[in-house]
Design an enzyme around this catalytic site. Structure first.
Site, short mmCIF file in Angstrom:
data_model
loop_
_atom_site.label_atom_id
_atom_site.label_comp_id
_atom_site.label_asym_id
_atom_site.label_seq_id
_atom_site.Cartn_x
_atom_site.Cartn_y
_atom_site.Cartn_z
N GLY A 1 3.68 -9.84 0.16
CA GLY A 1 2.33 -10.43 -0.13
C GLY A 1 1.97 -10.16 -1.60
O GLY A 1 1.35 -10.85 -2.28
N SER B 1 -9.58 -10.00 -0.56
CA SER B 1 -8.18 -9.24 -0.93
C SER B 1 -8.43 -8.68 -2.45
O SER B 1 -8.64 -9.37 -3.40
CB SER B 1 -6.78 -10.00 -1.01
OG SER B 1 -5.89 -9.27 -1.33
N ASP C 1 -4.84 -0.05 4.97
CA ASP C 1 -3.57 0.25 5.45
C ASP C 1 -3.50 1.33 6.19
O ASP C 1 -2.61 1.70 6.87
CB ASP C 1 -2.69 0.32 4.21
CG ASP C 1 -2.53 -1.15 3.67
OD1 ASP C 1 -2.63 -2.05 4.25
OD2 ASP C 1 -1.93 -1.04 2.51
#
Length: 412
Positions: free
Chosen positions: A72, A146, A291
């Protein structure tokens, strides 16, 4: 389907040094910056993970049709990179990558002068990019989706004719990653200004300077979980810095309530178990460290700590919908999780009958495999489907896991 079976015999004490991969977040940014400046030779300690190799291969290849697989970061960064690089490019990835939205970044680049079209579904890869000098200017961008979109724009901003003034709207997620990008750019000679939600980068040239990539704090999280779950462990993690650019260095703070101490040494960090009063409910906003969510969720469950983790909305557009995946796989272990609001994941102590035998699916997501592996310390045996997904960020994970725990691993 490839499956790994892990069996663990309890050990009174764990003590070892574990090797970590280099940070793919830093490495991927460094590779793009070096390519923009034309000085790739300056970089040391690049990660050998799939994501970094995808960026490296795309930048070093002569092909105009790079396929970056499931990476990504590579998709976002290379979209901006090719937009300013003369030529015609077709950028594609895996099936899952073609389901991950990129419209916000494409719209922003188009407003700055880029020529990008969608080859299939509107708003999603694959992309056809006609690279050229970008005009730049002032734009507004939704910072709540993002941070990689923001970083992608910032890295190419110095090469734009008018530079870039970026106004971030909504609540900005993963702010440490934006600061990481600006710090890296500064190392290579780029001056920028971050004032609240406005970032300014004037036209400038990158300067070649030596650079060594720090090891990965995100990868360190799995060993923090091991120390927390074991209760009598001491692990040295080399080449981690106290003044790290990585937002996931917040592990030091986030795992302290779960009984893990961190001592910085000349080698890196020494993490060790400490007997503590566990929280009655761990309430934490992880918007800046998304994460780490899977690791913290699993560790809390196995320690019996109820939690409320917020700021997780962007987990739904990762390698998989990580919130849905966590709810499904934790239920297999006998824990009932709920998303009580968008990006708010809660466990209030509710349990159900666990699956026998326990088989964890990984959803083509490296962090699912690595976050669930330490559960074997409490459960004794666990099976993990498609364990090879760890190569995306930590190719040596299973080797280090087996060495540390001296366990029986069947299937690799």
């Amino acid at each position: 389907m490839k499956q790994l079976c892990i069996k663990y015999q309890p050990a009174e004490r764990l003590e070892a040094m574990v090797q970590l991969p280099a940070s793919k977040s830093i490495a991927n940014r460094a590779l793009v910056v070096a390519a923009l400046g034309g000085f790739e030779h300056c970089l040391e300690n690049l990660s050998d993970c799939d994501d970094t190799q995808a960026v490296l291969c795309a930048l070093s290849s002569q092909t105009h049709t790079p396929n970056i697989g499931a990476a990504g970061t590579a998709m976002r960064f290379l979209t901006a990179y090719y937009a300013q690089k003369e030529g015609v490019w077709e950028l594609s990835g895996s099936e899952r990558m073609h389901q991950r939205p990129i419209g916000i970044l494409v719209d922003a680049l188009r407003s700055l002068g880029a020529d990008i079209t969608y080859l299939q579904q509107e708003g999603y890869p694959p992309l056809r990019i006609v690279g050229k000098k970008l005009k730049g200017g002032k734009i507004a961008l939704n910072g709540g989706v993002s941070s990689q979109y923001i970083s992608a724009l910032l890295m190419v901003a110095p090469l734009m004719q008018e530079g870039l003034t970026l106004q971030l709207t909504d609540k900005v997620v993963s702010v440490p990653y934006i600061k990481m990008t600006l710090s890296l750019m500064h190392h290579f000679g780029i001056e920028s200004k971050l004032d609240g939600t406005v970032v300014q980068v004037a036209p400038q040239a990158y300067q070649a300077r030596p650079f060594v990539v720090e090891n990965d704090w995100s990868a360190a999280s799995y060993w923090y979980a091991v120390v927390a779950l074991h209760g009598n462990a001491s692990i040295t993690l080399p080449y981690l810095n106290a003044d790290s650019w990585q937002g996931d260095s917040e592990l030091v703070r986030l795992f302290a309530p779960l009984g893990v101490t961190t001592t910085f040494t000349s080698q890196g960090v020494l993490i060790a178990s400490k007997e503590v009063q566990l929280p009655s409910c761990y309430d934490c906003n992880l918007a800046s460290q998304p994460d780490l969510a899977q690791t913290l969720v699993v560790a809390c469950l196995l320690l019996g700590v109820p939690f409320r983790f917020s700021g997780l909305g962007n987990l739904k557009i990762k390698e998989t919908d990580r919130i849905a995946a966590l709810i499904a796989e934790c239920k297999k272990m006998g824990f009932v999780l709920r998303e009580v609001a968008d990006g708010v994941l809660v466990w209030d102590g509710e349990k159900t009958l666990p699956m026998q035998p326990l088989v964890i699916d990984t959803y083509e997501d490296h962090r699912m495999a690595m976050a669930f592996a330490p559960t074997v310390l409490k459960l004794g045996e666990i099976k993990i489907n498609n364990p090879q997904v760890v190569t995306k960020s930590y190719p040596q994970y299973w080797k280090e896991f087996e060495k540390l725990l001296q366990i029986n691993m069947l299937g690799l």
